[in-house]
Design an enzyme around this catalytic site. Structure first.
Site, PDB file in Angstrom:
ATOM      1  N   GLU A  97     -13.265  23.570  23.836  1.00 35.66           N
ATOM      2  CA  GLU A  97     -12.885  23.184  24.889  1.00 35.66           C
ATOM      3  C   GLU A  97     -13.611  23.981  25.942  1.00 35.66           C
ATOM      4  O   GLU A  97     -14.082  24.236  25.444  1.00 35.66           O
ATOM      5  CB  GLU A  97     -11.465  24.090  24.036  1.00 35.66           C
ATOM      6  CG  GLU A  97     -10.465  25.083  25.230  1.00 35.66           C
ATOM      7  CD  GLU A  97      -9.426  23.926  25.988  1.00 35.66           C
ATOM      8  OE1 GLU A  97      -9.958  23.159  26.436  1.00 35.66           O
ATOM      9  OE2 GLU A  97      -7.942  24.604  25.764  1.00 35.66           O
ATOM     10  N   ASP A  98     -12.872  24.191  27.113  1.00 35.53           N
ATOM     11  CA  ASP A  98     -13.173  24.317  28.303  1.00 35.53           C
ATOM     12  C   ASP A  98     -14.017  25.420  28.056  1.00 35.53           C
ATOM     13  O   ASP A  98     -14.777  26.498  28.577  1.00 35.53           O
ATOM     14  CB  ASP A  98     -12.891  23.538  29.815  1.00 35.53           C
ATOM     15  CG  ASP A  98     -11.983  23.490  29.915  1.00 35.53           C
ATOM     16  OD1 ASP A  98     -10.707  23.869  28.401  1.00 35.53           O
ATOM     17  OD2 ASP A  98     -10.537  22.998  30.647  1.00 35.53           O
ATOM     18  N   ASP A 101      -8.119  31.295  28.013  1.00 31.86           N
ATOM     19  CA  ASP A 101      -7.692  32.548  29.184  1.00 31.86           C
ATOM     20  C   ASP A 101      -6.491  33.476  28.841  1.00 31.86           C
ATOM     21  O   ASP A 101      -7.428  33.526  28.021  1.00 31.86           O
ATOM     22  CB  ASP A 101      -7.340  31.753  29.865  1.00 31.86           C
ATOM     23  CG  ASP A 101      -6.435  32.444  31.508  1.00 31.86           C
ATOM     24  OD1 ASP A 101      -7.230  33.550  31.712  1.00 31.86           O
ATOM     25  OD2 ASP A 101      -5.767  31.778  32.482  1.00 31.86           O
ATOM     26  N   PHE A 150     -10.859  32.881  38.805  1.00 35.10           N
ATOM     27  CA  PHE A 150     -11.119  31.189  38.643  1.00 35.10           C
ATOM     28  C   PHE A 150     -11.837  30.340  38.609  1.00 35.10           C
ATOM     29  O   PHE A 150     -12.393  30.388  40.335  1.00 35.10           O
ATOM     30  CB  PHE A 150      -9.544  30.179  39.172  1.00 35.10           C
ATOM     31  CG  PHE A 150      -8.901  29.392  38.830  1.00 35.10           C
ATOM     32  CD1 PHE A 150      -8.239  29.324  37.961  1.00 35.10           C
ATOM     33  CD2 PHE A 150      -9.099  27.782  39.393  1.00 35.10           C
ATOM     34  CE1 PHE A 150      -7.944  28.112  37.927  1.00 35.10           C
ATOM     35  CE2 PHE A 150      -9.007  26.965  39.493  1.00 35.10           C
ATOM     36  CZ  PHE A 150      -7.676  26.986  38.074  1.00 35.10           C
ATOM     37  N   ARG A 163     -14.206  18.956  38.626  1.00 42.07           N
ATOM     38  CA  ARG A 163     -14.259  18.612  37.628  1.00 42.07           C
ATOM     39  C   ARG A 163     -16.055  18.076  37.104  1.00 42.07           C
ATOM     40  O   ARG A 163     -16.376  18.750  36.402  1.00 42.07           O
ATOM     41  CB  ARG A 163     -13.677  17.642  36.973  1.00 42.07           C
ATOM     42  CG  ARG A 163     -11.827  18.211  36.285  1.00 42.07           C
ATOM     43  CD  ARG A 163     -11.374  16.841  35.273  1.00 42.07           C
ATOM     44  NE  ARG A 163      -9.848  17.230  35.592  1.00 42.07           N
ATOM     45  CZ  ARG A 163      -9.212  18.536  34.748  1.00 42.07           C
ATOM     46  NH1 ARG A 163      -9.812  19.031  33.845  1.00 42.07           N
ATOM     47  NH2 ARG A 163      -8.265  18.069  35.235  1.00 42.07           N
TER      48      ARG A 163
HETATM   49  P1  IMP Z   1      -4.354  29.299  28.158  1.00 41.16           P
HETATM   50  O1  IMP Z   1      -3.932  28.805  27.592  1.00 41.16           O
HETATM   51  O2  IMP Z   1      -4.178  30.214  29.269  1.00 41.16           O
HETATM   52  O3  IMP Z   1      -5.633  29.986  27.709  1.00 41.16           O
HETATM   53  O4  IMP Z   1      -5.294  27.784  29.400  1.00 41.16           O
HETATM   54  C1  IMP Z   1      -6.169  27.180  28.749  1.00 41.16           C
HETATM   55  C2  IMP Z   1      -6.265  26.661  29.788  1.00 41.16           C
HETATM   56  O5  IMP Z   1      -6.247  26.367  31.094  1.00 41.16           O
HETATM   57  C3  IMP Z   1      -7.745  25.421  29.634  1.00 41.16           C
HETATM   58  O6  IMP Z   1      -7.564  24.742  29.063  1.00 41.16           O
HETATM   59  C4  IMP Z   1      -7.599  25.204  31.004  1.00 41.16           C
HETATM   60  O7  IMP Z   1      -7.774  23.587  31.280  1.00 41.16           O
HETATM   61  C5  IMP Z   1      -6.890  25.970  32.245  1.00 41.16           C
HETATM   62  N1  IMP Z   1      -7.678  27.209  32.912  1.00 41.16           N
HETATM   63  C6  IMP Z   1      -7.659  28.491  32.302  1.00 41.16           C
HETATM   64  N2  IMP Z   1      -8.485  29.383  33.127  1.00 41.16           N
HETATM   65  C7  IMP Z   1      -8.571  28.112  34.076  1.00 41.16           C
HETATM   66  C8  IMP Z   1     -10.414  29.005  35.130  1.00 41.16           C
HETATM   67  O8  IMP Z   1     -10.163  29.555  35.570  1.00 41.16           O
HETATM   68  N3  IMP Z   1     -10.347  27.577  35.471  1.00 41.16           N
HETATM   69  C9  IMP Z   1      -9.220  25.829  35.247  1.00 41.16           C
HETATM   70  N4  IMP Z   1      -8.723  26.047  34.671  1.00 41.16           N
HETATM   71  C10 IMP Z   1      -8.728  27.314  33.218  1.00 41.16           C
HETATM   72 MG    MG Z   2      -8.266  22.888  29.465  1.00 42.44          MG
END
Ligand code: IMP
Ligand code: MG
Length: 175
Positions: A97-98, A101, A150, A163
């Site tokens: 995963e990237d 969050d 962000f 990206r």
């Molecule tokens: P989560 O479900 O809140 O953990 O969100 C995860 C997804 O939100 C990641 O796979 C990203 O696609 C997106 N995301 C969360 N934070 C960022 C950020 O700082 N920049 C860009 N995408 C983000």
């Molecule tokens: Mg993602």
């Protein structure tokens, strides 16, 4: 004010970290084949670079999920837009995963994938924002812990842009 990008993690540091993660994963999976699951779209740059640094046999699959209602905040609703092509039964799965969050996406996804009977399942993320966690997910491999900002680049987007940046940057000048 126009958007500008401030470098948070320079390209050389990202590359060095990925090499380090690849080495660690290769040790941990010695004698096994690791089945990488890329979470699209953000995980794709990281997965390609990571896969090149893994020395045990690798196979790959891709899944596309979305948890975002708008550009910068999580809705909590997770949708599988593209499922895996192959079964993961009996495989040693490593989700790539990237960024983690709130943890909502991975919390949901781990549950879905565990029910498909892999031999093992672990999670590897390039970036982690631990302060933002809402759902408790166990992350096995982390590139960088970052503050609550962000970020874009290395697969991460802001409204589908940035990206392709080869480093991790913070978007400044957002409304
Ligand atoms: P989560 O479900 O809140 O953990 O969100 C995860 C997804 O939100 C990641 O796979 C990203 O696609 C997106 N995301 C969360 N934070 C960022 C950020 O700082 N920049 C860009 N995408 C983000
Ligand atoms: Mg993602």
């Amino acid at each position: 004010m126009a958007e500008t990008i401030r470098v948070l993690v320079p390209e050389e540091e990202v590359d060095a970290k990925i090499a380090e993660l690849g080495e660690k994963i290769s040790e941990d999976y010695a004698g096994k084949q690791v089945h990488l699951i890329c979470i699209l779209k953000g995980g794709v740059f990281f997965m390609c670079e990571l896969a090149k640094r893994i020395t045990v046999p690798v196979s790959m699959d891709f899944m596309c999920v979305s948890s975002y209602g708008d550009d910068t905040s999580s809705s909590g609703i997770v949708r599988i837009a593209k499922d895996l092509d192959e079964s993961i039964q009996g495989k040693d799965v490593l989700i790539v995963e990237d960024i983690i969050d709130s943890g909502r996406t991975l919390y949901y996804l781990m549950d879905v994938l565990e029910k498909r009977n892999p031999n093992s399942i672990r999670l590897c993320t390039l970036l982690d924002k631990p302060e933002r966690r809402v759902k408790d997910v166990k992350v096995d491999y982390v590139g960088f812990d970052i503050p609550d900002e962000f970020v874009v680049g290395y697969g991460l987007d802001y409204a589908q842009k940035y990206r392709n940046l080869p480093y991790i940057g913070v978007v400044e000048g957002l409304e």
